[in-house]
Design an enzyme around this catalytic site. Structure first.
Site, PDB file in Angstrom:
ATOM      1  N   LYS A 172       0.835  -1.215   0.000  1.00 14.99           N
ATOM      2  CA  LYS A 172       0.000   0.000   0.000  1.00 14.99           C
ATOM      3  C   LYS A 172       0.866   1.261   0.000  1.00 14.99           C
ATOM      4  CE  LYS A 172      -3.466   2.853   0.618  1.00 14.99           C
ATOM      5  NZ  LYS A 172      -4.486   3.173  -0.351  1.00 14.99           N
ATOM      6  N   LYS A 247       0.037  11.717   5.606  1.00 14.70           N
ATOM      7  CA  LYS A 247       0.377  10.635   6.542  1.00 14.70           C
ATOM      8  C   LYS A 247       0.982   9.448   5.797  1.00 14.70           C
ATOM      9  CE  LYS A 247      -2.700   7.732   7.122  1.00 14.70           C
ATOM     10  NZ  LYS A 247      -3.172   6.435   6.694  1.00 14.70           N
TER      11      LYS A 247
HETATM   12  P1  NAD Z   1     -11.736   9.130   8.185  1.00  8.58           P
HETATM   13  O1  NAD Z   1     -10.907  10.106   8.948  1.00  8.58           O
HETATM   14  O2  NAD Z   1     -12.796   9.640   7.272  1.00  8.58           O
HETATM   15  O3  NAD Z   1     -12.452   8.096   9.192  1.00  8.58           O
HETATM   16  C1  NAD Z   1     -11.810   7.518  10.282  1.00  8.58           C
HETATM   17  C2  NAD Z   1     -12.854   7.185  11.357  1.00  8.58           C
HETATM   18  O4  NAD Z   1     -12.190   6.534  12.458  1.00  8.58           O
HETATM   19  C3  NAD Z   1     -13.542   8.419  11.942  1.00  8.58           C
HETATM   20  O5  NAD Z   1     -14.948   8.253  11.907  1.00  8.58           O
HETATM   21  C4  NAD Z   1     -13.011   8.501  13.382  1.00  8.58           C
HETATM   22  O6  NAD Z   1     -13.949   9.062  14.294  1.00  8.58           O
HETATM   23  C5  NAD Z   1     -12.747   7.032  13.676  1.00  8.58           C
HETATM   24  N1  NAD Z   1     -11.771   6.812  14.756  1.00  8.58           N
HETATM   25  C6  NAD Z   1     -10.558   7.398  14.939  1.00  8.58           C
HETATM   26  N2  NAD Z   1      -9.946   6.873  16.021  1.00  8.58           N
HETATM   27  C7  NAD Z   1     -10.784   5.933  16.521  1.00  8.58           C
HETATM   28  C8  NAD Z   1     -10.703   5.032  17.616  1.00  8.58           C
HETATM   29  N3  NAD Z   1      -9.604   4.977  18.426  1.00  8.58           N
HETATM   30  N4  NAD Z   1     -11.749   4.192  17.846  1.00  8.58           N
HETATM   31  C9  NAD Z   1     -12.843   4.229  17.044  1.00  8.58           C
HETATM   32  N5  NAD Z   1     -12.976   5.061  15.980  1.00  8.58           N
HETATM   33  C10 NAD Z   1     -11.958   5.889  15.726  1.00  8.58           C
HETATM   34  O7  NAD Z   1     -10.689   8.221   7.384  1.00  8.58           O
HETATM   35  P2  NAD Z   1     -10.964   7.350   6.048  1.00  8.58           P
HETATM   36  O8  NAD Z   1     -10.849   8.216   4.844  1.00  8.58           O
HETATM   37  O9  NAD Z   1     -12.167   6.496   6.257  1.00  8.58           O
HETATM   38  O10 NAD Z   1      -9.619   6.461   6.048  1.00  8.58           O
HETATM   39  C11 NAD Z   1      -9.460   5.344   6.942  1.00  8.58           C
HETATM   40  C12 NAD Z   1      -8.162   4.626   6.545  1.00  8.58           C
HETATM   41  O11 NAD Z   1      -8.265   4.148   5.197  1.00  8.58           O
HETATM   42  C13 NAD Z   1      -6.912   5.526   6.586  1.00  8.58           C
HETATM   43  O12 NAD Z   1      -5.814   4.791   7.045  1.00  8.58           O
HETATM   44  C14 NAD Z   1      -6.736   5.915   5.130  1.00  8.58           C
HETATM   45  O13 NAD Z   1      -5.382   6.247   4.837  1.00  8.58           O
HETATM   46  C15 NAD Z   1      -7.204   4.676   4.405  1.00  8.58           C
HETATM   47  N6  NAD Z   1      -7.750   4.877   3.050  1.00  8.58           N
HETATM   48  C16 NAD Z   1      -8.609   5.895   2.790  1.00  8.58           C
HETATM   49  C17 NAD Z   1      -9.096   6.061   1.488  1.00  8.58           C
HETATM   50  C18 NAD Z   1     -10.049   7.184   1.124  1.00  8.58           C
HETATM   51  O14 NAD Z   1     -10.267   7.410  -0.091  1.00  8.58           O
HETATM   52  N7  NAD Z   1     -10.629   7.900   2.070  1.00  8.58           N
HETATM   53  C19 NAD Z   1      -8.710   5.175   0.472  1.00  8.58           C
HETATM   54  C20 NAD Z   1      -7.861   4.134   0.786  1.00  8.58           C
HETATM   55  C21 NAD Z   1      -7.377   3.983   2.075  1.00  8.58           C
END
Ligand code: NAD
Length: 300
Positions: A172, A247
């Site tokens: 990734k 990040k």
């Molecule tokens: P986001 O910030 O939209 O959502 C993260 C969620 O996790 C939030 O709702 C937050 O409240 C919750 N959270 C944080 N700490 C927590 C804890 N200790 N316990 C419970 N809930 C908790 O992030 P996202 O865009 O959904 O991305 C999530 C992961 O996926 C990241 O690592 C990101 O790099 C990866 N990712 C994102 C995308 C994208 O297009 N958004 C694509 C591929 C990979």
């Protein structure tokens, strides 16, 4: 009836992924530190859980989809983390993008409790999460991945075993190096084309059929009026937040430094994402990087 799944982290990605699992008949216990993030899933039949440990009780699978490695450690190994509620034989699938070393540490902690682990980050953005077309890159035991395929195939169309613990996270990070640089290249190209009087729709038409084509160009041209679903047409609403890309590039650069490598292009791209955050735009889609491309110092 399908087994019970604990789903922890219901943000941009986790929420549509959890919705798909519910629609496919899986029983879900959901937890997010933000109660507002949980609400839309309760209407679809998910059970709310007060902590990751509560969500994990009785679960056959635990999925985490959290911003970074510290969040994953807190939610998995913390006092009320998932391991505190999980039974031996449960499979923990961390789908967050985190450091491969952290993935290995999570796997070691889980195995000490008899819990199997896959690091299984994804590519494909929120649109891929919603329509179940994510690419899933999995590290861990191949047999555990096979046992998880019925579940993962609701979320992704390409599921690749990348090797042992941490190898999904490693692949990734390597992918993100390409995705970030190509987004900046697309932004610079549109900036140049605009200054030369080229219609951005024409550039998009030519380059998606030419050697400049990329996922960044197809899904998120960074100016409005080219692709209706592009974040640029919606105030750069994510999508994939610039702060998450920063990040990921931090993780890639630190993995490169540990391996004795310099990644000069990635370093420059990383600095642009730091500029995006400094401009207060880190919560916008990563295509908003066009707004922080530097101008020549003399203004020419
Ligand atoms: P986001 O910030 O939209 O959502 C993260 C969620 O996790 C939030 O709702 C937050 O409240 C919750 N959270 C944080 N700490 C927590 C804890 N200790 N316990 C419970 N809930 C908790 O992030 P996202 O865009 O959904 O991305 C999530 C992961 O996926 C990241 O690592 C990101 O790099 C990866 N990712 C994102 C995308 C994208 O297009 N958004 C694509 C591929 C990979």
């Amino acid at each position: 009836m399908n087994p019970h799944v604990a789903f922890i982290g219901l943000g941009t990605m986790g929420r549509p992924m959890a919705s798909r699992l519910l629609a496919a008949g899986w029983q879900l216990a959901v937890h997010d530190k933000d109660p507002e993030a949980v609400k839309p899933l309760l209407d679809d039949g998910a059970h709310p859980a007060g902590s990751p440990a509560d969500a994990a009780e009785g679960a056959s699978f635990i999925i985490t989809m959290l911003p970074n490695g510290q969040h994953v450690l807190d939610a998995v190994t913390g006092e009320h983390g998932a391991l505190a509620g999980a039974s031996p034989g449960t499979v923990l699938i961390d789908m967050s993008t985190i450091n491969p070393l952290t993935s290995r540490n999570v796997a070691t902690a889980a195995r000490a409790r008899g819990v199997e682990v896959l690091d299984a980050p994804v590519s494909g953005s929120s649109a891929g999460a919603a329509d179940g077309t994510l690419t899933i890159m999995a590290g861990g035991d191949a047999g555990v991945l096979d046992r998880s395929r019925d579940l993962l195939s609701v979320l992704g169309t390409k599921i690749v075993h990348c090797g042992g613990p941490g190898m999904g996270s490693a692949v990734k990070l390597a992918n993100q190096v390409m995705a970030a640089a190509s987004m900046v290249a697309v932004a610079e190209s549109f900036r140049l084309a605009q200054s030369l009087g080229v219609d951005p729709r024409l550039l998009h038409e030519v380059s998606t059929a030419g050697s400049g084509d990329s996922w960044s160009l197809r899904t998120r041209p960074p100016v409005p009026g080219v692709v209706a679903t592009s974040p640029a047409d919606h105030g750069f609403r994510p999508g994939f937040k610039g702060d998450l890309m920063r990040k990921d590039l931090d993780l890639a650069l630190s993995a490169a430094a540990s391996a004795g490598l310099d990644l000069p292009l990635t370093s420059a791209v990383h600095d642009l994402y730091a500029d995006l955050a400094a401009a207060g735009l880190g919560d916008r889609d990563f295509s908003a990087v066009i707004d922080v491309l530097p101008r020549r110092a003399d203004g020419s």
